[in-house]
Scaffold this motif. Structure first.
Motif, short mmCIF file in Angstrom:
data_model
loop_
_atom_site.label_atom_id
_atom_site.label_comp_id
_atom_site.label_asym_id
_atom_site.label_seq_id
_atom_site.Cartn_x
_atom_site.Cartn_y
_atom_site.Cartn_z
N LEU A 196 0.56 -1.29 0.07
CA LEU A 196 -0.05 0.12 0.39
C LEU A 196 0.71 1.36 -0.16
CD1 LEU A 196 -2.72 -1.05 2.21
CD2 LEU A 196 -2.86 -1.02 -0.26
N ILE A 197 2.09 1.23 0.67
CA ILE A 197 2.99 2.34 0.54
C ILE A 197 3.24 2.32 -0.70
CG2 ILE A 197 5.13 3.29 1.39
CD1 ILE A 197 4.60 1.79 4.59
N THR A 237 8.27 9.60 15.36
CA THR A 237 9.20 9.65 16.23
C THR A 237 9.78 11.25 16.28
OG1 THR A 237 10.25 9.86 13.51
CG2 THR A 237 9.67 7.80 14.76
N ASP A 238 10.74 11.07 16.89
CA ASP A 238 10.87 12.53 17.29
C ASP A 238 11.81 13.08 15.80
OD1 ASP A 238 11.47 11.83 19.97
OD2 ASP A 238 13.42 11.28 20.23
N GLU A 239 11.80 12.13 15.00
CA GLU A 239 12.43 13.00 13.60
C GLU A 239 11.15 13.24 12.95
OE1 GLU A 239 15.44 10.21 14.79
OE2 GLU A 239 13.56 9.52 14.58
N GLU A 240 10.14 12.31 12.62
CA GLU A 240 8.77 13.06 11.93
C GLU A 240 8.17 14.28 12.81
OE1 GLU A 240 7.42 8.27 10.45
OE2 GLU A 240 6.77 9.79 12.68
N ILE A 241 8.34 14.62 14.14
CA ILE A 241 7.66 15.29 14.64
C ILE A 241 8.64 16.74 14.17
CG2 ILE A 241 7.73 16.95 17.17
CD1 ILE A 241 6.75 13.67 17.94
N ALA A 242 10.37 16.81 14.45
CA ALA A 242 10.46 17.34 13.53
C ALA A 242 10.18 18.14 12.25
CB ALA A 242 12.52 16.95 13.88
N TYR A 243 10.60 17.13 11.57
CA TYR A 243 9.60 17.27 10.21
C TYR A 243 8.45 18.11 10.28
CZ TYR A 243 9.03 16.34 5.67
OH TYR A 243 9.43 16.12 3.86
N GLY A 244 7.88 17.44 11.13
CA GLY A 244 6.65 18.23 10.78
C GLY A 244 6.84 20.07 11.75
N ALA A 257 4.45 17.17 0.84
CA ALA A 257 5.54 17.04 1.26
C ALA A 257 5.42 15.60 2.28
CB ALA A 257 6.63 18.36 2.06
N CYS A 258 4.28 16.29 3.08
CA CYS A 258 4.56 14.30 3.67
C CYS A 258 3.85 13.47 3.34
CB CYS A 258 3.09 15.31 4.99
SG CYS A 258 4.14 16.03 6.26
N GLY A 259 2.86 13.74 2.43
CA GLY A 259 2.27 12.76 1.63
C GLY A 259 2.87 11.38 0.90
N GLY A 260 4.59 11.87 0.81
CA GLY A 260 5.76 10.79 0.38
C GLY A 260 6.84 10.47 1.00
N MET A 261 6.24 10.87 2.81
CA MET A 261 6.97 10.33 3.39
C MET A 261 6.03 9.33 4.78
SD MET A 261 6.50 12.37 6.10
CE MET A 261 8.42 12.50 6.72
N SER A 262 6.94 9.22 5.56
CA SER A 262 6.57 8.29 7.05
C SER A 262 4.89 8.86 7.68
CB SER A 262 7.16 7.85 7.36
OG SER A 262 8.02 8.90 8.18
N ILE A 263 5.19 10.35 7.46
CA ILE A 263 4.05 11.11 8.17
C ILE A 263 2.95 10.83 7.33
CG2 ILE A 263 2.86 13.14 8.78
CD1 ILE A 263 5.50 14.13 9.34
N GLY A 264 2.92 10.47 6.06
CA GLY A 264 1.91 10.15 5.34
C GLY A 264 1.24 8.88 5.02
N HIS A 265 2.40 7.71 5.21
CA HIS A 265 2.43 6.52 5.13
C HIS A 265 1.43 6.27 7.29
CE1 HIS A 265 5.91 6.42 2.99
NE2 HIS A 265 5.24 6.75 1.83
N LYS A 266 1.89 6.29 7.79
CA LYS A 266 1.06 5.66 9.06
C LYS A 266 0.11 6.45 9.20
CE LYS A 266 5.40 5.78 11.68
NZ LYS A 266 5.87 6.56 13.44
#
Length: 475
Positions: free
Chosen positions: A40-41, A342-349, A414-423
């Protein structure tokens, strides 16, 4: 140390209670989504990279249709005379539960997966509304339900509808007219967002139309008196629209996009073209405003001494809310709990929030309570509204971008193609699948949802706001 141990114990108790509330069928459904997660990802990321716009989503539609076929669903392509629309079904008999899957992108929003504006391809389209995740999550839920039917755990029919062109033209209107929901008992849908909630809010009805002005070309300096300017008519028309804004309901909106105002400065233009959109939370309020804006086109043509033509593009209804369905969805959101980052995802946001001038608060992953339904909501529009006036609809919003992210912007891409969007996408697949499972298992829930639908719709007769076939090039 004792405080930490207590918190840990409480957390374990909470997880254990959640696990206890999950039935064996729901555990199996969640396991199915997890089993298909990587696929799906991959599907979502492929559609994200393709970024195909309205009625041009041939590759995106085929990726979804092919995966449905590979997983044993019966696929019919080109439904409603739309090459990129399709259905994927499995099972037989009642209930028939459908689920929507969108996959079209928006022009000009190309973006890399970085938290600052950085186009992948300058000027190219991008998924600024998250539709790459929309179709993939819905298909994941449909396949999970298909596997439950196949295993004999539930009975009925699951129906995935690949619905193109939501951002422009609104293909679901033609799909409704083709009868694709006539056999459906309840429809389920979701939309990528910046929060998690069972969505019991409506949207805005709208109507789109094109106004063309036809004049007489002439030399702009040597003999302008021999010309009749189509661009004069266009400017008079937009001036009229802008003065009219003061005298419409505060809930109404009028937008326009000038598509052709003339080609060169030294020619009195003999042609101009403008795309106009009128909106309101209530169709019965929107329609009189639309009629007045049409009259103003005639007035502009008279003042400029030119001819004019109005062509209807498409129109859509506000969404008919179903709180009974929202309550079912809400219980499943509470079972799933919040998304963790994750801390990285929060920082990205937070970096995206900084780049877009928003408070740097990170992600909103809490499960919001079921809100009261607003009588006059703001926001956008969707052709899910037309579906909701023909079959009960249960809707969901799931976080795929940071809090307060500007929608229809590079930040969503920017989020739809990485882990934030995937989750968010995988979470949505589970929540919708669990809600569909409740409907399959409990006929009384289906009856309750359908009864509310009938009550809210009342005596109003649905009339599609289209004139002719969908505007597809080459047809």
């Amino acid at each position: 140390m004792k405080k930490i141990s207590t918190l840990l114990l409480l957390g374990l108790i909470s997880l254990n209670l959640t696990a206890q509330k999950l039935t064996s069928n729901k555990k199996a459904l969640i396991a199915s989504v997890e089993q298909h997660k990587d696929d799906l990802i991959k599907i979502s990321d492929s559609i994200w990279a393709l970024a195909e716009t309205a009625f041009e989503e041939s590759k995106s539609a085929e990726i979804l249709a092919k995966y449905a076929e590979e997983n044993g669903m019966n696929v019919t392509r080109g439904v409603a005379n739309i090459p990129t629309a399709f259905t994927a079904t499995y099972g037989s008999g009642k209930p028939v539960i459908s689920i929507l899957g969108e996959f079209d992108a928006l022009p000009g929003l190309s973006q890399n997966t970085v938290p600052t504006k950085d186009p992948r391809i300058e000027g190219a389209p991008g998924h600024g509304c998250g539709h790459n995740m929309f179709g993939a999550a819905s298909l994941g839920a449909a396949i999970a339900i298909k596997e439950q039917i196949e295993a004999g755990k539930i009975k009925g029919t699951v129906k995935f509808l690949g619905t193109p062109a939501e951002e422009k033209y609104f293909a679901k209107v033609w799909m409704v007219e083709a009868g694709l929901w006539d056999d459906v008992d309840v429809n389920v849908s979701w939309h990528p967002g910046a929060n998690i909630e069972a969505d019991v809010q409506s949207g805005l009805s709208l109507i789109d139309f094109i106004v063309e002005f036809y004049g007489q070309a002439a030399h702009a300096s040597a003999d302008p008196w021999n010309g009749r300017s189509a661009s004069d008519a266009l400017e008079l028309y937009t001036t009229g629209i802008n003065y009219y804004r003061e005298h419409i309901k505060p809930t109404s909106r009028i937008h326009y996009h000038i598509q052709d105002g003339g080609q060169v400065v030294n020619v009195v233009p003999d042609y101009s073209r403008i795309w106009v959109r009128v909106r309101d939370p209530k169709r019965k309020v929107m329609l009189p405003t639309y009629e007045q804006v049409k009259k103003m086109a005639e007035g502009a043509a008279i003042m400029a001494n030119v001819d004019y033509k109005i062509s209807l593009v498409s129109g859509i209804y506000e969404t008919l809310v179903n709180r009974s369905g929202g309550e079912i969805m809400q219980k499943n959101l509470e079972l799933l709990g919040p998304i963790t980052y994750t801390d990285e995802e929060i920082a990205y946001g937070k970096a995206i929030q900084e780049a877009t001038g928003k408070p740097q608060v990170g992600m909103d992953s809490d499960i919001n309570p079921l809100r009261e339904t607003e009588e006059l909501p703001g926001g956008g529009s969707t052709d899910v509204g037309d579906v909701s006036w023909n079959v009960p609809n249960i809707n969901l919003s799931v976080t795929v971008a940071p809090k307060d992210t500007p929608w229809h912007s590079w930040a969503v891409v920017a989020c739809g193609g990485m882990s934030i969007g995937h989750k968010g996408m995988i979470y949505a697949a589970k929540a919708m699948g669990m809600t569909m499972l409740d409907l399959f298992e409990n006929p009384k829930l289906v009856d309750k949802v359908k009864e509310e639908y009938k009550t809210r719709k009342g005596d109003e007769k649905y009339e599609a706001m289209i004139d002719g076939p969908p505007p597809i090039q080459g047809q």
